[in-house]
Design an enzyme around this catalytic site. Structure first.
Site, PDB file in Angstrom:
ATOM      1  N   GLY A  15       0.522  -0.613   0.068  1.00  0.00           N
ATOM      2  CA  GLY A  15       0.019  -0.016   0.363  1.00  0.00           C
ATOM      3  C   GLY A  15       0.725   0.806   0.389  1.00  0.00           C
ATOM      4  N   MET A  93      -3.043  -6.992  -7.574  1.00  0.00           N
ATOM      5  CA  MET A  93      -3.332  -7.936  -7.949  1.00  0.00           C
ATOM      6  C   MET A  93      -4.502  -9.188  -8.171  1.00  0.00           C
ATOM      7  SD  MET A  93      -0.298  -6.777  -8.472  1.00  0.00           S
ATOM      8  CE  MET A  93       1.154  -7.731  -9.305  1.00  0.00           C
ATOM      9  N   ARG A  94      -5.149  -8.702  -8.768  1.00  0.00           N
ATOM     10  CA  ARG A  94      -5.829  -9.036 -10.064  1.00  0.00           C
ATOM     11  C   ARG A  94      -6.614  -8.292 -10.725  1.00  0.00           C
ATOM     12  NH1 ARG A  94      -7.714 -13.854  -8.002  1.00  0.00           N
ATOM     13  NH2 ARG A  94      -9.570 -13.503  -8.513  1.00  0.00           N
ATOM     14  N   ILE A  95      -6.713  -9.745 -11.920  1.00  0.00           N
ATOM     15  CA  ILE A  95      -7.096  -8.779 -13.336  1.00  0.00           C
ATOM     16  C   ILE A  95      -8.894  -8.859 -13.010  1.00  0.00           C
ATOM     17  CG2 ILE A  95      -7.436  -9.629 -15.652  1.00  0.00           C
ATOM     18  CD1 ILE A  95      -4.910 -10.938 -15.689  1.00  0.00           C
ATOM     19  N   LEU A  96      -9.265  -7.232 -13.560  1.00  0.00           N
ATOM     20  CA  LEU A  96     -10.697  -7.304 -13.672  1.00  0.00           C
ATOM     21  C   LEU A  96     -11.741  -8.408 -14.497  1.00  0.00           C
ATOM     22  CD1 LEU A  96     -10.949  -4.414 -11.553  1.00  0.00           C
ATOM     23  CD2 LEU A  96     -11.302  -6.084 -10.499  1.00  0.00           C
ATOM     24  N   ASN A 110      -5.949   3.079 -12.686  1.00  0.00           N
ATOM     25  CA  ASN A 110      -4.689   2.027 -12.251  1.00  0.00           C
ATOM     26  C   ASN A 110      -3.535   2.561 -12.672  1.00  0.00           C
ATOM     27  OD1 ASN A 110      -3.374  -0.597 -11.502  1.00  0.00           O
ATOM     28  ND2 ASN A 110      -3.125  -0.373 -13.747  1.00  0.00           N
ATOM     29  N   HIS A 112       0.293   1.768 -13.951  1.00  0.00           N
ATOM     30  CA  HIS A 112       1.180   0.254 -14.044  1.00  0.00           C
ATOM     31  C   HIS A 112       3.264   1.182 -14.799  1.00  0.00           C
ATOM     32  CE1 HIS A 112       2.478  -2.976 -16.843  1.00  0.00           C
ATOM     33  NE2 HIS A 112       2.668  -2.580 -17.259  1.00  0.00           N
ATOM     34  N   SER A 139       3.213   4.606 -15.563  1.00  0.00           N
ATOM     35  CA  SER A 139       1.831   4.962 -16.656  1.00  0.00           C
ATOM     36  C   SER A 139       0.680   5.001 -15.753  1.00  0.00           C
ATOM     37  CB  SER A 139       1.493   4.068 -17.752  1.00  0.00           C
ATOM     38  OG  SER A 139       2.602   4.598 -19.116  1.00  0.00           O
ATOM     39  N   GLU A 146      -9.355  -4.485 -21.418  1.00  0.00           N
ATOM     40  CA  GLU A 146      -7.998  -5.204 -22.207  1.00  0.00           C
ATOM     41  C   GLU A 146      -7.057  -4.930 -21.298  1.00  0.00           C
ATOM     42  OE1 GLU A 146     -11.028  -5.090 -24.935  1.00  0.00           O
ATOM     43  OE2 GLU A 146     -10.150  -3.427 -23.583  1.00  0.00           O
ATOM     44  N   ASP A 148      -3.769  -2.982 -19.293  1.00  0.00           N
ATOM     45  CA  ASP A 148      -2.698  -2.199 -19.548  1.00  0.00           C
ATOM     46  C   ASP A 148      -3.383  -1.848 -20.686  1.00  0.00           C
ATOM     47  OD1 ASP A 148      -1.989  -2.826 -16.996  1.00  0.00           O
ATOM     48  OD2 ASP A 148      -0.517  -4.452 -18.621  1.00  0.00           O
TER      49      ASP A 148
END
Length: 216
Positions: A15, A93-96, A110, A112, A139, A146, A148
């Protein structure tokens, strides 16, 4: 006086970016109400940061769900209890799922650790060094289904040094993240951002401020 924008921050780990938001809010440098912090990892240190700052927090452990969609549905139900103006991914750390993202158009942001569209995915620091890139950075972007690939709000870059390792480069990029992420969220909270043809406009126009160079 306009009401403060309300935010939910999603975390999975230490965090440090959450702390950057808390510090800028405390210093009156960022006008934002962090209404809720949610972690998918019960042991995430960021939960202690939230507790110390007096911010409500909760845990939704992804391991307790059979698939991504059921987890995202539970996450959405929790988020909707505070009806936020912005959802901030800060080391989440999850793909939504598309269903989740589509529920919050231009509300999920987000950060990155690369100069998108270069180096999507993971291990960005080692990949940038291996590719002999001159520049590397971070970024901040709107989230779309999709990975990033959403419209970029703000980027910060620094030169890769000859003696950089993935670890040293990561530490330097973190300094950029902690400076720029609150700035980008501040623009969004102040309703200064719009998106036209997949390009993010600041105060109605493309601005040179959206790529910043750091000597760190």
């Amino acid at each position: 006086m306009r009401k403060l924008a309300k935010a939910v921050v999603l975390i999975s780990g230490g965090g440090s970016n959450l702390q950057a938001f808390i510090d800028q809010i405390d210093a009156n440098e960022l006008s934002l109400d962090i209404a809720l912090v949610i972690s998918n990892v019960p042991s995430a240190y960021g939960l202690k940061r939230a507790q110390k700052a007096g911010i409500e927090s909760s845990v939704i452990d992804h391991k307790e769900f059979k698939d991504r969609l059921s987890f995202d549905n539970a996450l959405k139900a929790q988020i909707d209890t505070v009806n936020p103006d912005v959802i901030i991914l800060a080391g989440f750390m999850r793909i939504l799922t598309q269903e989740f993202v589509d529920s919050y158009p231009l509300k999920i942001v987000n950060i990155h650790p690369s100069l998108l569209p270069k180096f999507t995915g993971t291990n960005t620091h080692s990949r940038a060094i291996e590719a002999r890139e001159e520049w590397h950075g971070a970024s901040i972007h709107f989230v779309i289904p999709e990975l990033d690939a959403g419209p970029v709000i703000l980027q910060g870059r620094l030169r890769i040094q000859d003696d950089d390792t993935p670890e040293s480069l990561q530490q330097r990029v973190h300094k950029i993240e902690h400076k720029l992420y609150p700035t980008a969220i501040g623009w969004l909270a102040d309703e200064r951002l719009s998106v036209v043809n997949d390009r993010v406009l600041l105060d109605g126009e493309i601005s040179v401020k959206q790529l910043q160079t750091f000597d760190l």
